[in-house]
Design an enzyme around this catalytic site. Structure first.
Site: not given
Ligand code: ADP
Ligand code: MG
Length: 312
Positions: A38, A257, A261
């Site tokens: 991740d 984490d 995931d």
């Molecule tokens: P990762 O797999 O990198 O942990 P996430 O699936 O949590 O990423 O989020 C993917 C994308 O969705 C982020 O890069 C962001 O653009 C958007 N996003 C998710 N949650 C938020 C939030 N609370 N505020 C703003 N953007 C968000």
């Molecule tokens: Mg993560």
């Protein structure tokens, strides 16, 4: 391996802060051919900070930052925490006579925020709420475009520049008008590139999977030395990536984490959770890395190989 060898290996793991949930997991790790990482909080430190903030549509930047922070205050996402923190500092810096304090509960993030109602989080996309009767959206392109927000060319250009520089670009809209762009950085863990290199030397293929956009994902992957990238993956999709590899006959380890995931950690042949991560992730995993150090991914595979090599 004898039960004694398994016990010894489990003890050696524990000394490195590598908790192994049972002999089966220990045995499976020797055959791992793919390690899926991740991005956020696993390859990166999970300590995001805002590096860029720009207002659009003639709006005052301070007002935009207060709106965004008020919208994100109810979110648990690491990006949200960075946004609230940044808004807080900007708010008090712009009002030097105001006391920078905490409320009775010791919470420094209350008091200056606007009231937000109808809060909704869209995992992998962003958040939405109502403030002063207007809909505030904060998130990625997909979230805004699906809600009929037009992204002006200057905002799009800014986003592209941020993303090419490994930043995550976040868009802010009030009703259907784009009012702000934020750039957020989350530095790589110091050992990340060395661990990726080490895995390749062991004949293990590293992959990065993320919900973040393709441009940022590619830039971060390049920095850490990973060629195989899967981006814009919705939370449920991470497990699909793993199943697809398993169907090709690969033995897959997943390192993660977040809550996002945990389906992938459960689907993987070897699920490896980062110790400081979400409880749900820790529960879904076979291994827990208590030191939050990616070198222990190598320790885990090595330990399994050494324990089981002789009896194959
Ligand atoms: P990762 O797999 O990198 O942990 P996430 O699936 O949590 O990423 O989020 C993917 C994308 O969705 C982020 O890069 C962001 O653009 C958007 N996003 C998710 N949650 C938020 C939030 N609370 N505020 C703003 N953007 C968000
Ligand atoms: Mg993560």
């Amino acid at each position: 391996a004898t039960p004694t060898a398994v016990m010894v290996a489990t003890g050696v793991g524990a000394n490195h802060g590598v908790l192994i949930k049972g002999g089966d997991a220990l045995e499976r790790a020797q055959k791992v051919s793919y390690v899926i990482f991740d991005k956020t909080g696993t390859l990166t430190q999970g300590k995001a900070s805002v590096t860029t903030a720009k207002a659009f549509s003639g709006r005052d930047l301070g007002d935009v930052l207060t709106l965004v922070a008020s919208a994100e205050a109810s979110s648990e996402h690491p990006l949200a925490k960075a946004i609230v923190e940044y808004g807080y500092h900007c708010h008090f810096l712009s009002q030097p006579n105001k006391e920078v304090g905490r409320d009775a509960g010791g919470n420094k993030f209350s008091g200056w925020l606007l009231e937000a109602t109808d809060f909704t989080a869209f995992p992998g996309r962003g958040v939405q709420c109502l403030i002063n009767g207007k809909r505030i959206l904060v998130g990625n392109r997909r979230l805004l475009v699906d809600n009929n927000v037009t992204i002006p060319i200057e905002a799009e250009n800014l986003m592209v520049g941020l993303e090419e520089g490994t930043r995550t670009g976040i868009l802010v809209a009030e009703d259907e008008t784009l009012i702000g762009v934020l750039g957020i950085t989350d530095p790589l863990k110091r050992e990340a590139a060395v661990v990726v290199e080490g895995l390749k030397k062991m004949g293990v293929h590293p992959v990065m999977v993320t919900g973040d956009n393709w441009r940022t994902a590619r830039a971060v992957a390049k920095e850490v030395g990973i060629e195989d990238v899967r981006a814009e993956v919705m939370p449920a999709g991470k497990a699909d990536v793993i199943r697809a590899l398993q169907e090709e006959g690969c033995v897959v380890a997943m390192v993660g984490d977040g809550i996002n995931d945990s389906p992938a950690l459960a689907a993987a042949d070897v699920g490896i959770a980062i110790g400081g991560g979400t409880d749900i992730a820790v529960e879904a995993a076979d291994y827990v890395l208590m030191r939050n150090n990616l070198e222990d991914v190598i320790t885990a595979i090595d330990l399994s190989r050494k324990t089981f090599a002789r009896i194959r």
